[in-house]
Design a protein around this motif. Sequence first.
Motif, short mmCIF file in Angstrom:
data_model
loop_
_atom_site.label_atom_id
_atom_site.label_comp_id
_atom_site.label_asym_id
_atom_site.label_seq_id
_atom_site.Cartn_x
_atom_site.Cartn_y
_atom_site.Cartn_z
N GLY A 170 0.80 -1.21 0.00
CA GLY A 170 0.00 0.00 0.00
C GLY A 170 0.83 1.26 0.00
N PRO A 171 0.17 2.39 0.13
CA PRO A 171 0.88 3.66 0.14
C PRO A 171 1.64 3.84 1.43
CG PRO A 171 -1.45 4.00 0.57
CD PRO A 171 -1.27 2.54 0.27
N HIS A 172 2.74 4.55 1.35
CA HIS A 172 3.55 4.82 2.53
C HIS A 172 3.43 6.29 2.87
CE1 HIS A 172 6.67 4.22 5.43
NE2 HIS A 172 7.48 5.08 4.86
N MET A 173 2.96 6.60 4.04
CA MET A 173 2.80 7.95 4.55
C MET A 173 1.65 8.71 3.89
SD MET A 173 6.69 9.19 5.20
CE MET A 173 7.29 8.90 3.55
N LYS A 174 0.84 8.09 3.07
CA LYS A 174 -0.28 8.83 2.48
C LYS A 174 -1.37 9.10 3.50
CE LYS A 174 0.09 8.28 -2.29
NZ LYS A 174 -0.17 9.18 -3.32
#
Length: 163
Positions: free
Chosen positions: A150-154
């Motif tokens: 998944g996204p990181h830091m989103k």
Amino acid sequence: MQPDVARTRAPARLAADATAFTEDPGYGKPEGVKNNASGAFRSRLLSFGASHDVWAKDLELTHLGTATWAEDNASRVTVTSAASLDMAVPDGLAPPAAFMIDGQQVLMQNTQVTGVNVHAWTTFSFTAGPNVFTHGTAKPAPRNGKIDAGPHMKWDRAPSTTS
């Protein structure tokens, strides 16, 4: 200490087994208060920095942190038939990502990930895209295995705007 890099059975496949590297007592030990600038987070088989119109295929990385990373100034990058197997994450560290995209127009296909407590496929915050992860498989280790993507830091917060 650098991992040994050698060609495996198939002449066109590049492989690296980093067992000796990850068994070093200093592997993954943060140098400061953050762990993202050393150890498992700095160990990569392949990074695409200011790269455009490049590709890599038939890669296999065993016992290390990140397999490939398309950095923020990389574009039109293709990685295909790549594996990050038995990822080594020292106790107490946050999980590294096997395949990371921070650039744009990046395709990572036919990837394989195994390990314990790792991110298989990750995009960074504010990654422009379009980017694609496709036809990838991930299998956690039998004991306490956890793999996600998944996204990181989103999930942090949107950039602030001032008027």
